[in-house]
Design a protein around this motif. Structure first.
Motif, PDB file in Angstrom:
ATOM      1  N   ILE A   1       0.802  -1.215   0.000  1.00 46.73           N
ATOM      2  CA  ILE A   1       0.000   0.000   0.000  1.00 46.73           C
ATOM      3  C   ILE A   1       0.839   1.270   0.000  1.00 46.73           C
ATOM      4  O   ILE A   1       0.459   2.279  -0.605  1.00 46.73           O
ATOM      5  N   ASN A   2       1.993   1.264   0.656  1.00 48.53           N
ATOM      6  CA  ASN A   2       2.841   2.464   0.652  1.00 48.53           C
ATOM      7  C   ASN A   2       3.246   2.863  -0.761  1.00 48.53           C
ATOM      8  O   ASN A   2       3.411   4.050  -1.065  1.00 48.53           O
ATOM      9  N   ASN A   3       3.402   1.866  -1.629  1.00 51.37           N
ATOM     10  CA  ASN A   3       3.787   2.152  -3.008  1.00 51.37           C
ATOM     11  C   ASN A   3       2.692   2.872  -3.781  1.00 51.37           C
ATOM     12  O   ASN A   3       2.972   3.557  -4.768  1.00 51.37           O
ATOM     13  N   PHE A   4       1.444   2.710  -3.332  1.00 57.20           N
ATOM     14  CA  PHE A   4       0.324   3.333  -4.026  1.00 57.20           C
ATOM     15  C   PHE A   4      -0.133   4.635  -3.387  1.00 57.20           C
ATOM     16  O   PHE A   4      -0.766   5.456  -4.054  1.00 57.20           O
ATOM     17  N   VAL A   5       0.147   4.823  -2.095  1.00 56.99           N
ATOM     18  CA  VAL A   5      -0.379   5.992  -1.380  1.00 56.99           C
ATOM     19  C   VAL A   5       0.734   6.860  -0.800  1.00 56.99           C
ATOM     20  O   VAL A   5       0.913   8.015  -1.206  1.00 56.99           O
ATOM     21  N   VAL A   6       1.480   6.332   0.155  1.00 52.59           N
ATOM     22  CA  VAL A   6       2.453   7.132   0.895  1.00 52.59           C
ATOM     23  C   VAL A   6       3.566   7.650  -0.004  1.00 52.59           C
ATOM     24  O   VAL A   6       3.874   8.855   0.001  1.00 52.59           O
ATOM     25  N   TYR A   7       4.159   6.784  -0.778  1.00 50.97           N
ATOM     26  CA  TYR A   7       5.305   7.205  -1.585  1.00 50.97           C
ATOM     27  C   TYR A   7       4.934   8.136  -2.744  1.00 50.97           C
ATOM     28  O   TYR A   7       5.648   9.121  -2.990  1.00 50.97           O
ATOM     29  N   PRO A   8       3.815   7.900  -3.447  1.00 49.97           N
ATOM     30  CA  PRO A   8       3.415   8.879  -4.463  1.00 49.97           C
ATOM     31  C   PRO A   8       3.141  10.261  -3.883  1.00 49.97           C
ATOM     32  O   PRO A   8       3.529  11.279  -4.466  1.00 49.97           O
ATOM     33  N   LEU A   9       2.455  10.303  -2.710  1.00 48.22           N
ATOM     34  CA  LEU A   9       2.202  11.594  -2.074  1.00 48.22           C
ATOM     35  C   LEU A   9       3.514  12.237  -1.637  1.00 48.22           C
ATOM     36  O   LEU A   9       3.698  13.457  -1.755  1.00 48.22           O
TER      37      LEU A   9
ATOM     38  N   GLY B   1      19.003  11.190   1.038  1.00 48.60           N
ATOM     39  CA  GLY B   1      19.637  10.348   0.030  1.00 48.60           C
ATOM     40  C   GLY B   1      19.638   8.878   0.366  1.00 48.60           C
ATOM     41  O   GLY B   1      20.286   8.078  -0.328  1.00 48.60           O
ATOM     42  N   GLN B   2      18.906   8.498   1.419  1.00 48.32           N
ATOM     43  CA  GLN B   2      18.831   7.089   1.796  1.00 48.32           C
ATOM     44  C   GLN B   2      17.741   6.382   0.975  1.00 48.32           C
ATOM     45  O   GLN B   2      16.649   6.913   0.789  1.00 48.32           O
ATOM     46  N   GLN B   3      18.074   5.206   0.501  1.00 49.78           N
ATOM     47  CA  GLN B   3      17.120   4.471  -0.320  1.00 49.78           C
ATOM     48  C   GLN B   3      15.998   3.875   0.526  1.00 49.78           C
ATOM     49  O   GLN B   3      16.239   3.331   1.603  1.00 49.78           O
ATOM     50  N   ILE B   4      14.766   4.003   0.033  1.00 52.64           N
ATOM     51  CA  ILE B   4      13.607   3.397   0.684  1.00 52.64           C
ATOM     52  C   ILE B   4      13.565   1.935   0.237  1.00 52.64           C
ATOM     53  O   ILE B   4      13.228   1.625  -0.910  1.00 52.64           O
ATOM     54  N   ILE B   5      13.902   1.040   1.143  1.00 50.94           N
ATOM     55  CA  ILE B   5      14.110  -0.358   0.790  1.00 50.94           C
ATOM     56  C   ILE B   5      12.834  -1.046   0.331  1.00 50.94           C
ATOM     57  O   ILE B   5      12.852  -1.860  -0.601  1.00 50.94           O
ATOM     58  N   ASP B   6      11.686  -0.731   0.976  1.00 56.31           N
ATOM     59  CA  ASP B   6      10.461  -1.472   0.639  1.00 56.31           C
ATOM     60  C   ASP B   6       9.704  -0.868  -0.546  1.00 56.31           C
ATOM     61  O   ASP B   6       8.602  -1.303  -0.870  1.00 56.31           O
ATOM     62  N   TYR B   7      10.301   0.116  -1.211  1.00 54.79           N
ATOM     63  CA  TYR B   7       9.671   0.695  -2.394  1.00 54.79           C
ATOM     64  C   TYR B   7       9.806  -0.269  -3.571  1.00 54.79           C
ATOM     65  O   TYR B   7      10.906  -0.704  -3.911  1.00 54.79           O
ATOM     66  N   VAL B   8       8.686  -0.622  -4.159  1.00 55.10           N
ATOM     67  CA  VAL B   8       8.681  -1.529  -5.309  1.00 55.10           C
ATOM     68  C   VAL B   8       7.855  -0.887  -6.415  1.00 55.10           C
ATOM     69  O   VAL B   8       6.714  -0.485  -6.191  1.00 55.10           O
ATOM     70  N   GLU B   9       8.429  -0.797  -7.573  1.00 60.35           N
ATOM     71  CA  GLU B   9       7.733  -0.195  -8.710  1.00 60.35           C
ATOM     72  C   GLU B   9       7.402  -1.294  -9.713  1.00 60.35           C
ATOM     73  O   GLU B   9       8.293  -1.888 -10.314  1.00 60.35           O
ATOM     74  N   LEU B  10       6.112  -1.587  -9.838  1.00 62.29           N
ATOM     75  CA  LEU B  10       5.673  -2.661 -10.712  1.00 62.29           C
ATOM     76  C   LEU B  10       4.894  -2.110 -11.896  1.00 62.29           C
ATOM     77  O   LEU B  10       4.174  -1.113 -11.776  1.00 62.29           O
ATOM     78  N   THR B  11       5.025  -2.754 -13.039  1.00 59.52           N
ATOM     79  CA  THR B  11       4.198  -2.408 -14.190  1.00 59.52           C
ATOM     80  C   THR B  11       2.821  -3.036 -14.024  1.00 59.52           C
ATOM     81  O   THR B  11       2.612  -3.930 -13.193  1.00 59.52           O
ATOM     82  N   VAL B  12       1.870  -2.573 -14.821  1.00 61.76           N
ATOM     83  CA  VAL B  12       0.527  -3.158 -14.788  1.00 61.76           C
ATOM     84  C   VAL B  12       0.601  -4.646 -15.125  1.00 61.76           C
ATOM     85  O   VAL B  12      -0.077  -5.469 -14.503  1.00 61.76           O
ATOM     86  N   SER B  13       1.439  -4.995 -16.077  1.00 57.05           N
ATOM     87  CA  SER B  13       1.562  -6.397 -16.480  1.00 57.05           C
ATOM     88  C   SER B  13       2.135  -7.253 -15.360  1.00 57.05           C
ATOM     89  O   SER B  13       1.705  -8.403 -15.165  1.00 57.05           O
ATOM     90  N   GLU B  14       3.098  -6.726 -14.627  1.00 56.42           N
ATOM     91  CA  GLU B  14       3.675  -7.471 -13.505  1.00 56.42           C
ATOM     92  C   GLU B  14       2.637  -7.687 -12.409  1.00 56.42           C
ATOM     93  O   GLU B  14       2.546  -8.782 -11.825  1.00 56.42           O
ATOM     94  N   MET B  15       1.849  -6.657 -12.133  1.00 60.08           N
ATOM     95  CA  MET B  15       0.792  -6.809 -11.132  1.00 60.08           C
ATOM     96  C   MET B  15      -0.273  -7.789 -11.605  1.00 60.08           C
ATOM     97  O   MET B  15      -0.750  -8.630 -10.825  1.00 60.08           O
ATOM     98  N   ALA B  16      -0.647  -7.705 -12.873  1.00 58.59           N
ATOM     99  CA  ALA B  16      -1.671  -8.592 -13.417  1.00 58.59           C
ATOM    100  C   ALA B  16      -1.252 -10.053 -13.287  1.00 58.59           C
ATOM    101  O   ALA B  16      -2.069 -10.921 -12.938  1.00 58.59           O
ATOM    102  N   LYS B  17       0.002 -10.318 -13.544  1.00 62.36           N
ATOM    103  CA  LYS B  17       0.503 -11.693 -13.435  1.00 62.36           C
ATOM    104  C   LYS B  17       0.397 -12.196 -12.003  1.00 62.36           C
ATOM    105  O   LYS B  17      -0.021 -13.334 -11.752  1.00 62.36           O
TER     106      LYS B  17
END
Length: 269
Positions: free
Chosen positions: A92-100, A120-136
């Motif tokens: 859910i953070n990938n869809f709400v918190v991180y976009p905001l 400059g610290q990387q957000i480890i749990d950030y995952v960027e998926l395509t629609v096709s990856e989610m659909a699968k």
């Protein structure tokens, strides 16, 4: 598709879905005061798709079917996002918190798949998926590619659609094309999203507790009947061709339609 006898039925079903969807948004689409981002995100997807359905119906009634088809893809994408969010709530953070956060300048995306905070610290749990990856991952992989690619044809200047804009050797904006495609695919995408949002609520209104499940069931039967009719037509055409390439194309279309029927029926029916 020669589906004139289904036209009024399908358009009536779209009107009914818009009516029921509007009720869901009006009575249940309340932003969660306790910050349940999953609930809010799914209702965001559903509200957005319902407004898109309203636009699609207006476009259909004005014979603007190609434009309506491009909006159908929006409904389909909202379905994929909403279902993925419910199946993988940790995302859910990938869809709400991180976009905001990106919009507010709290997070920064230096490259695809990477998100940094202000230090400059990387957000480890950030995952960027395509629609096709989610659909699968949500079990749509069997049918997704063909459905999504077909809908995407209408959002891009894809020359395969030229026949919809040419008549008697002249370009035109008045040709009536893809009427039945938009009726079928908008119903297909919206009923699937409606099934997802229904998971969130125990509805009290009879229009939703009784008539909405009936409408979904009726729509599935309509679509399956239409697709089976097309399969029968293609099987008839196969008997009257000796061209190997044409026969191969027919067989691929039959496979696609058969997979579409399985997807409409669903895994639990």
């Amino acid at each position: 598709m020669n589906l004139k006898k289904y036209e009024k039925q399908l358009l009536n079903s779209l009107d009914k879905f818009l009516e029921k969807g509007t009720m869901i948004v009006k009575y249940y689409g309340v932003q969660d005061p306790h910050g349940d981002h999953i609930n809010d995100f799914v209702y965001f997807c559903f509200s957005k798709a319902t407004k898109s359905l309203k636009s699609i119906i207006l476009l259909i009634r004005n014979d603007l079917h190609e434009d309506a088809m491009s909006i159908v893809r929006t409904i389909y994408e909202n379905y994929i996002y909403a279902k993925y969010c419910l199946q993988f709530p940790q995302s859910i953070n990938n869809f709400v918190v991180y976009p905001l956060g990106k919009d507010a300048g709290v997070y920064f995306r230096p490259s695809r798949g990477k998100l940094l905070d202000r230090d400059g610290q990387q957000i480890i749990d950030y995952v960027e998926l395509t629609v096709s990856e989610m659909a699968k991952q949500i079990g749509e992989g069997l049918i997704h590619t063909k459905v999504y690619n077909y809908l995407s044809d209408f959002t891009h200047p894809n020359f395969v659609l030229i026949d919809a804009f040419v008549e008697n050797g002249m370009f035109t904006i008045n040709k009536d094309s893809y009427k039945y495609d938009v009726l079928i695919y908008s119903l297909y995408c919206y009923f699937k999203l409606t099934e997802v949002v229904m998971i969130l609520e125990d509805y009290e209104e009879v229009a939703l507790t009784r008539w909405l499940p009936w409408l979904i069931s009726k729509t599935k039967k309509q679509l399956i009947e239409i697709v089976n009719t097309e399969i029968a037509n293609i099987e008839h055409d196969i008997l009257h061709t000796s061209d190997k390439d044409e026969m191969k194309h027919y067989e691929e279309v039959i496979t696609y339609y058969s997979d579409l029927i399985k997807n409409i029926i669903g895994p639990n029916q």
